[in-house]
Enzyme design. Structure first.
Site, PDB file in Angstrom:
ATOM      1  N   ASP A   1       0.846  -1.196   0.000  1.00 40.09           N
ATOM      2  CA  ASP A   1       0.000   0.000   0.000  1.00 40.09           C
ATOM      3  C   ASP A   1       0.878   1.241   0.000  1.00 40.09           C
ATOM      4  O   ASP A   1       2.052   1.195   0.377  1.00 40.09           O
ATOM      5  CB  ASP A   1      -0.898   0.016   1.239  1.00 40.09           C
TER       6      ASP A   1
ATOM      7  N   GLY B   1       7.381   0.298   4.231  1.00 39.56           N
ATOM      8  CA  GLY B   1       6.111   0.008   3.565  1.00 39.56           C
ATOM      9  C   GLY B   1       6.250   0.018   2.053  1.00 39.56           C
ATOM     10  O   GLY B   1       7.314  -0.247   1.507  1.00 39.56           O
ATOM     11  N   GLU B   2       5.138   0.301   1.368  1.00 43.72           N
ATOM     12  CA  GLU B   2       5.124   0.430  -0.095  1.00 43.72           C
ATOM     13  C   GLU B   2       5.583  -0.836  -0.819  1.00 43.72           C
ATOM     14  O   GLU B   2       6.065  -0.776  -1.942  1.00 43.72           O
ATOM     15  CB  GLU B   2       5.982   1.623  -0.536  1.00 43.72           C
ATOM     16  N   GLY B   3       5.456  -1.987  -0.167  1.00 43.93           N
ATOM     17  CA  GLY B   3       5.815  -3.242  -0.821  1.00 43.93           C
ATOM     18  C   GLY B   3       7.275  -3.590  -0.773  1.00 43.93           C
ATOM     19  O   GLY B   3       7.686  -4.627  -1.313  1.00 43.93           O
TER      20      GLY B   3
END
Length: 370
Positions: A179, A322-324
């Site tokens: 996300d 985060g962010e994959g």
């Protein structure tokens, strides 16, 4: 599905092929490296074979990073180190190639797809392929109001299903799911606490860009207040996502369920993906068999959700951005497991005992008294 009936997913989702997994295990027994000596790589190779329905397992050749993006109204309370409405800048960095996930994806030659579900910016800020599934601009402040209306939650959920179908139809053979949000870890923590029956303090983490103690206390209070609103709607997963989730979380939940329907394996990133997976598990109990936990983000809510789903993280490198990113770091491990499972030679068959010729046996046999 002509109408959105979440119960349908329980009927549509099958487990990865158990017979194929047994065949993969038998093949592993015959390979020259002793079973168990490759540690978890053995388990990964067998899991992937079952998910693909193929022995030997095929290489992962067309993975894709899929990031759902949105801003959360609860960020107005100062629960994040980033400013409320700041997800636009994060998405721009991904698209322009300057974010950590973009750098890693470029090096690993994995395409990245960003899906704007509720960024707090004009839709003209990004290309059509990014914004075409957008449901609304931002979300409600979940401590005092619903994140979405019921209709918006259904539209977002359906958008996630559609994205999963697009990926499966385009030939994607594994998804790295993450996300891009501001305030998303707060909403995720509410979902985890509600579904696991725990207190706000048990699931309150410090986010991708760590917050100080005062912000942590504000975050904990916001989660506590949102939990009071979540508990009455625990029996209806879509209503739960509308009350305390957000368009990006609703879309991720639909995406995960449809990936399981389409037999498309997924690597989960951090607490937001784990929270959506936990909601999806409530919808269809077999769905988690299609997912891997990419890494341990250090968020207590993620640990709680993964424990409930019996998913063990592949990596623990302290990655919190985060962010994959953490999930993408685990992709080479999955690819390595596939390569070893497919390409390690099998041991030569031991030479079968030559069947003795009956005449030779007769000549060689000692005479017996009759």
């Amino acid at each position: 599905m002509s109408s959105l009936e979440l119960d349908d997913f329980s009927d549509l989702i099958e487990r990865p092929d158990g017979g194929v997994r047994r065949d993969a295990e038998a093949r592993r027994e015959r390979q020259i490296v002793p079973p168990g000596s490759l540690g978890r790589l053995d388990e990964l190779g067998e899991w992937l074979a079952a998910a693909q329905g193929a022995v030997p397992v095929r290489p992962v050749e067309r993975p894709r990073v899929v990031l759902f993006a949105g801003d959360h109204g609860v960020a107005e309370l100062g629960v994040s180190a980033r400013p409320a409405g700041g997800a636009e800048r994060l998405v721009r960095a991904v698209l322009e190639g300057g974010s950590p996930v973009a750098v890693l994806a470029r090096r690993l030659e994995v395409p990245v797809r960003v899906v704007d579900m509720a960024l707090d910016c004009p839709p003209e800020a990004f290309p059509e392929d990014v914004v075409r599934h957008r449901v609304r601009r931002g979300s409600g402040r979940i401590d005092i109001e619903d994140a979405l209306t019921a209709d918006e939650a259904e539209v977002a959920f359906r958008a996630g299903v559609a994205v999963a179908d697009e990926e499966a139809d385009s030939g994607t053979d594994l998804v790295v799911l993450g996300d891009v949000s501001v305030g998303g870890t707060t909403a995720a923590a509410v979902l985890v606490a509600a579904l696991c029956g725990t207190d706000a303090s048990v699931v309150t983490g410090r986010g991708g860009q760590p917050i100080d103690d005062l912000a942590w206390m504000r975050k904990c209070a916001a989660i506590r207040d949102a939990l009071r609103r979540a508990r009455p709607v625990l029996g209806d997963q879509l209503q739960l996502l509308a009350a305390v989730g957000g368009a990006d979380l609703a879309a991720m939940t639909g995406f995960l369920l449809q990936c399981a329907v389409r037999k498309l394996p997924v690597i989960l990133d951090g607490v937001v993906a784990a929270a959506c997976a936990l909601v999806a598990q409530r919808v269809a109990f077999r769905a988690p068999d299609w997912w891997l936990a990419g890494h341990d983000s250090g968020e207590p809510g993620q640990a709680k959700a993964l424990d409930r789903m019996a998913l063990e993280p592949l990596l623990d490198q302290g990655v919190k951005v985060g962010e994959g990113v953490g999930a993408l770091l685990s992709l080479p491990l999955v690819r390595a497991a596939a390569a070893l499972a497919a390409e390690l030679p099998e041991e030569a068959e031991p030479e079968a005992d030559r069947k003795a010729d009956p005449e030779t046996d007769q000549e060689a046999a000692p005479e017996t008294d009759r």
